[in-house]
Design an enzyme around this catalytic site. Structure first.
Site, PDB file in Angstrom:
ATOM      1  N   THR A 109       0.901  -1.236  -0.036  1.00 29.19           N
ATOM      2  CA  THR A 109       0.094   0.203   0.181  1.00 29.19           C
ATOM      3  C   THR A 109       1.113   1.210  -0.028  1.00 29.19           C
ATOM      4  O   THR A 109       0.346   2.270  -0.212  1.00 29.19           O
ATOM      5  CB  THR A 109      -0.904  -0.024   1.144  1.00 29.19           C
ATOM      6  OG1 THR A 109       0.070   0.019   2.598  1.00 29.19           O
ATOM      7  CG2 THR A 109      -1.857  -1.121   1.520  1.00 29.19           C
ATOM      8  N   ASP A 201      17.942   2.884  -2.095  1.00 22.58           N
ATOM      9  CA  ASP A 201      17.387   2.922  -0.970  1.00 22.58           C
ATOM     10  C   ASP A 201      18.600   3.294   0.170  1.00 22.58           C
ATOM     11  O   ASP A 201      19.394   2.871   0.386  1.00 22.58           O
ATOM     12  CB  ASP A 201      17.173   1.093  -0.310  1.00 22.58           C
ATOM     13  CG  ASP A 201      16.412   1.234   0.937  1.00 22.58           C
ATOM     14  OD1 ASP A 201      15.186   0.550   0.782  1.00 22.58           O
ATOM     15  OD2 ASP A 201      16.939   1.787   1.938  1.00 22.58           O
TER      16      ASP A 201
HETATM   17  N1  URA Z   1      13.184   5.470   0.482  1.00 25.61           N
HETATM   18  C1  URA Z   1      14.416   5.236  -0.181  1.00 25.61           C
HETATM   19  O1  URA Z   1      15.277   4.866   0.565  1.00 25.61           O
HETATM   20  N2  URA Z   1      14.703   5.544  -1.387  1.00 25.61           N
HETATM   21  C2  URA Z   1      13.819   6.008  -2.215  1.00 25.61           C
HETATM   22  O2  URA Z   1      13.905   6.313  -3.382  1.00 25.61           O
HETATM   23  C3  URA Z   1      12.395   6.162  -1.652  1.00 25.61           C
HETATM   24  C4  URA Z   1      12.086   5.984  -0.428  1.00 25.61           C
END
Ligand code: URA
Length: 210
Positions: A109, A201
């Site tokens: 979600t 990330d």
């Molecule tokens: N969280 C992350 O670590 N990277 C993203 O691009 C988006 C959310």
């Protein structure tokens, strides 16, 4: 009219951010760069902190010298990647109080689910700086601010490294009075909610978990 999004376009910030974005930048360097940029973001986000005068003695004479007024700032880290910004900010705000909010993103979600919340008990006289590197969908940011508003702080600011236009829109629709400080507004989100071009990330890159 929402408050301003402050894009910190200082050349040092932009150069360090480009190094962080590179796929081949190792964890140790990524961490160090985030800490350095966070100090510079903190510098901008604290520009309007209240100042008072305090009588001090230099070795030569007395002077009414400017010092920070009021209670200490609270930096609230959205776990876990927020801790990367927190570490840098504490370098230039060493007496700041610290709060933590644990939110995870439901991968289906993309909604934020809270699993931890701890802030100082005396929030009413404090200025809060919420930190999280990536303002992506805006869901975590909004959930964090919703929760913090209930503690009644004097002011709230939001500091991130990268922001997506979609996230800014969601954020400002819910919290138009909370200013955002970021090093970049990137192009867009992909279908998984990642920022493009982004840096991947942030938590995995910061902690080397992938
Ligand atoms: N969280 C992350 O670590 N990277 C993203 O691009 C988006 C959310």
């Amino acid at each position: 009219m929402p408050t301003k999004v402050h894009v910190i376009d200082h050349p040092l910030v932009q150069h360090k951010l480009s190094l962080m974005r590179r796929r081949e930048t190792p964890t140790s360097e990524f961490r160090a760069l985030l800490e350095e940029i966070s100090m510079l973001l903190a510098y901008e986000a604290t520009r309007d902190l209240a100042i008072t005068k305090q009588r001090i003695e230099t070795p030569l004479e007395a002077v009414d010298a400017p010092v920070l007024d009021g209670k200490k700032v609270v930096i609230v880290s959205i776990l876990r990647a927020g801790n990367g910004i927190l570490d840098g900010m504490l370098k230039i705000l060493p007496s700041a109080r610290v709060g933590h909010i644990g939110l995870y993103r439901d991968h289906k979600t993309l909604q934020a689910i809270e699993y931890f919340f701890k802030v100082p008990s005396d929030m009413a006289d404090r200025d809060v700086i919420v930190v999280d590197p990536m303002l992506a969908t805006g869901n975590s940011a909004v959930a964090a601010i919703d929760r913090l508003v209930k503690t009644g702080p004097r002011s709230i600011k939001y500091v991130c490294l990268l922001a997506a236009p979609e996230g800014i829109a969601v954020f400002q629709a819910q919290h138009p009075d909370v200013p955002i400080y970021t090093a970049s507004i990137d192009r867009c989100l992909n279908e998984s909610g990642y920022i493009l071009p982004g840096l991947g990330d942030a938590g995995d890159r910061l902690f080397g978990t992938k």
